[in-house]
Design a protein around this motif. Structure first.
Motif, mmCIF file in Angstrom:
data_model
loop_
_atom_site.group_PDB
_atom_site.id
_atom_site.type_symbol
_atom_site.label_atom_id
_atom_site.label_comp_id
_atom_site.label_asym_id
_atom_site.label_seq_id
_atom_site.Cartn_x
_atom_site.Cartn_y
_atom_site.Cartn_z
ATOM 1 N N ASN A 1 55.953 29.948 42.526
ATOM 2 C CA ASN A 1 55.672 29.652 41.132
ATOM 3 C C ASN A 1 54.243 29.170 40.911
ATOM 4 O OD1 ASN A 1 56.365 28.597 38.245
ATOM 5 N ND2 ASN A 1 55.668 26.781 39.351
ATOM 6 N N ALA A 2 53.669 28.464 41.880
ATOM 7 C CA ALA A 2 52.328 27.889 41.703
ATOM 8 C C ALA A 2 51.311 28.979 41.388
ATOM 9 C CB ALA A 2 51.919 27.143 42.964
ATOM 10 N N ALA A 3 50.428 28.700 40.449
ATOM 11 C CA ALA A 3 49.412 29.688 40.073
ATOM 12 C C ALA A 3 48.221 28.998 39.425
ATOM 13 C CB ALA A 3 49.988 30.723 39.112
ATOM 14 N N ALA A 4 47.051 29.575 39.652
ATOM 15 C CA ALA A 4 45.857 29.161 38.912
ATOM 16 C C ALA A 4 45.860 29.852 37.557
ATOM 17 C CB ALA A 4 44.605 29.538 39.695
ATOM 18 N N GLN A 5 45.330 29.186 36.559
ATOM 19 C CA GLN A 5 45.360 29.687 35.196
ATOM 20 C C GLN A 5 44.210 30.665 34.932
ATOM 21 O OE1 GLN A 5 48.050 29.016 33.176
ATOM 22 N NE2 GLN A 5 48.682 28.252 35.187
ATOM 23 N N PRO A 6 44.306 31.462 33.858
ATOM 24 C CA PRO A 6 43.246 32.419 33.537
ATOM 25 C C PRO A 6 41.867 31.784 33.507
ATOM 26 C CG PRO A 6 45.138 32.786 32.129
ATOM 27 C CD PRO A 6 45.429 31.533 32.909
ATOM 28 N N ALA A 7 40.894 32.510 34.043
ATOM 29 C CA ALA A 7 39.525 31.989 34.133
ATOM 30 C C ALA A 7 38.665 32.401 32.952
ATOM 31 C CB ALA A 7 38.879 32.469 35.435
ATOM 32 N N GLY A 8 39.146 33.341 32.154
ATOM 33 C CA GLY A 8 38.366 33.782 30.999
ATOM 34 C C GLY A 8 38.069 35.270 31.052
ATOM 35 N N PRO A 9 37.394 35.791 30.037
ATOM 36 C CA PRO A 9 37.097 37.226 29.977
ATOM 37 C C PRO A 9 36.039 37.637 30.998
ATOM 38 C CG PRO A 9 36.076 36.086 28.147
ATOM 39 C CD PRO A 9 36.923 35.081 28.846
ATOM 40 N N LEU A 10 35.895 38.939 31.150
ATOM 41 C CA LEU A 10 34.989 39.522 32.136
ATOM 42 C C LEU A 10 33.573 38.958 32.037
ATOM 43 C CD1 LEU A 10 34.467 41.752 34.297
ATOM 44 C CD2 LEU A 10 33.960 43.305 32.396
ATOM 45 N N GLY A 11 33.089 38.772 30.822
ATOM 46 C CA GLY A 11 31.707 38.355 30.640
ATOM 47 C C GLY A 11 31.381 36.959 31.101
ATOM 48 N N VAL A 12 32.419 36.115 31.289
ATOM 49 C CA VAL A 12 32.143 34.725 31.657
ATOM 50 C C VAL A 12 32.750 34.320 32.996
ATOM 51 C CG1 VAL A 12 31.979 34.057 29.231
ATOM 52 C CG2 VAL A 12 34.152 33.770 30.432
ATOM 53 N N THR B 1 41.899 39.217 31.979
ATOM 54 C CA THR B 1 41.812 40.394 32.849
ATOM 55 C C THR B 1 42.033 40.047 34.312
ATOM 56 O OG1 THR B 1 40.290 41.487 31.324
ATOM 57 C CG2 THR B 1 40.350 42.314 33.576
ATOM 58 N N SER B 2 41.297 39.088 34.830
ATOM 59 C CA SER B 2 41.425 38.764 36.252
ATOM 60 C C SER B 2 42.783 38.139 36.561
ATOM 61 C CB SER B 2 40.292 37.822 36.688
ATOM 62 O OG SER B 2 40.229 36.672 35.859
ATOM 63 N N PHE B 3 43.288 37.328 35.651
ATOM 64 C CA PHE B 3 44.616 36.736 35.824
ATOM 65 C C PHE B 3 45.680 37.819 35.872
ATOM 66 C CE2 PHE B 3 48.518 35.033 33.847
ATOM 67 C CZ PHE B 3 48.802 33.991 34.721
ATOM 68 N N ALA B 4 45.613 38.769 34.947
ATOM 69 C CA ALA B 4 46.581 39.871 34.923
ATOM 70 C C ALA B 4 46.493 40.701 36.202
ATOM 71 C CB ALA B 4 46.350 40.743 33.696
ATOM 72 N N MET B 5 45.290 40.869 36.721
ATOM 73 C CA MET B 5 45.127 41.598 37.982
ATOM 74 C C MET B 5 45.893 40.911 39.111
ATOM 75 S SD MET B 5 41.073 42.470 37.679
ATOM 76 C CE MET B 5 40.876 43.033 39.371
ATOM 77 N N THR C 1 33.223 33.713 36.711
ATOM 78 C CA THR C 1 32.298 33.668 37.848
ATOM 79 C C THR C 1 32.988 34.204 39.099
ATOM 80 O OG1 THR C 1 32.973 31.462 38.555
ATOM 81 C CG2 THR C 1 31.242 31.602 36.868
ATOM 82 N N ARG C 2 32.189 34.533 40.086
ATOM 83 C CA ARG C 2 32.742 34.995 41.356
ATOM 84 C C ARG C 2 33.644 33.915 41.972
ATOM 85 N NH1 ARG C 2 31.335 38.883 45.231
ATOM 86 N NH2 ARG C 2 29.527 39.487 43.976
ATOM 87 N N ALA C 3 33.228 32.672 41.868
ATOM 88 C CA ALA C 3 34.026 31.580 42.436
ATOM 89 C C ALA C 3 35.374 31.462 41.728
ATOM 90 C CB ALA C 3 33.257 30.267 42.337
ATOM 91 N N GLU C 4 35.378 31.580 40.405
ATOM 92 C CA GLU C 4 36.636 31.525 39.658
ATOM 93 C C GLU C 4 37.537 32.697 40.007
ATOM 94 O OE1 GLU C 4 35.106 29.286 35.566
ATOM 95 O OE2 GLU C 4 34.896 31.460 35.787
ATOM 96 N N PHE C 5 36.955 33.868 40.113
ATOM 97 C CA PHE C 5 37.709 35.068 40.475
ATOM 98 C C PHE C 5 38.328 34.905 41.862
ATOM 99 C CE2 PHE C 5 38.158 39.316 42.244
ATOM 100 C CZ PHE C 5 38.667 40.060 41.191
ATOM 101 N N ASP C 6 37.545 34.456 42.824
ATOM 102 C CA ASP C 6 38.052 34.279 44.181
ATOM 103 C C ASP C 6 39.153 33.225 44.226
ATOM 104 O OD1 ASP C 6 36.305 36.208 45.062
ATOM 105 O OD2 ASP C 6 34.856 34.789 45.926
ATOM 106 N N HIS C 7 38.993 32.158 43.439
ATOM 107 C CA HIS C 7 40.008 31.105 43.404
ATOM 108 C C HIS C 7 41.322 31.647 42.845
ATOM 109 C CE1 HIS C 7 41.795 27.152 43.102
ATOM 110 N NE2 HIS C 7 42.018 27.346 41.812
ATOM 111 N N LEU C 8 41.238 32.425 41.771
ATOM 112 C CA LEU C 8 42.437 33.024 41.189
ATOM 113 C C LEU C 8 43.203 33.835 42.233
ATOM 114 C CD1 LEU C 8 41.502 34.382 37.638
ATOM 115 C CD2 LEU C 8 43.367 32.827 38.194
ATOM 116 N N PHE C 9 42.492 34.686 42.955
ATOM 117 C CA PHE C 9 43.171 35.538 43.930
ATOM 118 C C PHE C 9 43.660 34.740 45.137
ATOM 119 C CE2 PHE C 9 41.808 38.972 41.358
ATOM 120 C CZ PHE C 9 42.632 40.037 41.690
#
Length: 254
Positions: free
Chosen positions: A93-104, A154-158, A106-114
């Motif tokens: 169940n644990a999950a990181a929350q959406p980081a925002g749209p593509l334009g904002v 977008t990244s969260f949905a991915m 960051t690589r660090a946020e994207f990596d953290h999400l995954f």
């Protein structure tokens, strides 16, 4: 309704919200529940306390997910809590929350999400398999974000799309052991943790008006679906994504 007597369950992110409700539901049906938390120690203690007041049994285990050594730390606590018993149910169940749209984003946020939403559940399952009894249950929380185009997520949905693919393929791999693997996809779900979000003027009404069942969801709505999938009654359901959104954005409502 009991039905999970003598079963053991691990629920990640169980210190609040949907995870907390899932943990209490499984315990109410008779399971010993291992309540995982990252930073919310007080919330985890509250979950354990609620379960114990209801006559159930639970133990809290801390491990920050998405960092090196996360799964090893988690399962050191899990194995101590199990004390030699097998594991029957794993709920990611644990999950990181959406980081925002593509334009904002960051690589660090994207990596953290995954790292939290994809890598951790994958390796939690890998590590759990030697402990998991034949006929066990693996349930991962996805999101309706995988079937809707929301540029802010977008990244969260991915990440949730990856979880759904993982559940499908693992269901095929683990079926010979009688282990079912499913995903549950909540929609707009109001919990004490996100209540302020729904206070935005008109938002709750808009979402309810876009939902076939005409209201916001709550954590209990999702937890009951998970409890069903964990039960013997769901023994013939595997490789599925169960939409638990009340019919969010199914189409125009007339």
């Amino acid at each position: 309704m009991n039905g999970l007597n003598d079963r053991t369950a691990l629920v990640t992110g169980a210190s609040r919200g949907i995870g907390q409700e899932i943990a209490t539901r499984l315990a109410a049906r008779g399971a010993l529940v291992i309540v995982h938390y990252g930073a919310g120690e007080d919330g985890a203690k509250a979950t354990v306390g609620e379960i114990e007041r209801g006559g159930g049994t639970a133990l809290a285990v801390q491990a920050e997910l998405g960092v090196d050594g996360d799964v090893e730390r988690l399962f050191a606590g899990v194995e101590a809590a199990l004390a030699g018993r097998p594991l029957d149910i794993v709920v990611n169940n644990a999950a990181a929350q959406p980081a925002g749209p593509l334009g904002v984003t960051t690589r660090a946020e994207f990596d953290h999400l995954f790292a939290v939403n994809v890598r951790a559940p994958y390796f939690i399952i890998q590590r759990a398999l030697p402990l998991l009894r034949d006929g066990g249950r693996i349930i991962t929380i996805s999101s309706v974000a995988t079937r809707m185009a929301n540029p802010a997520q977008t990244s969260f949905a991915m990440t949730k799309g990856a979880i759904e693919t993982m559940s499908l393929t693992l269901a095929n791999e683990l079926g010979a052991r009688g282990i079912t693997v499913n995903a549950v996809a909540p929609g707009a779900t109001r919990t004490p943790a996100n209540d302020s979000f729904f206070e935005a003027p008109g938002l709750a009404g808009f979402i309810a008006g876009s939902t076939a069942l005409d209201r916001l969801g709550d954590a209990g709505d999702v937890a009951d679906v998970v409890a069903f999938l964990a039960s013997d009654a769901a023994r013939w359901i595997t490789g599925q994504v169960i939409d638990a959104s009340g019919g969010l954005f199914l189409g125009p409502r007339t």
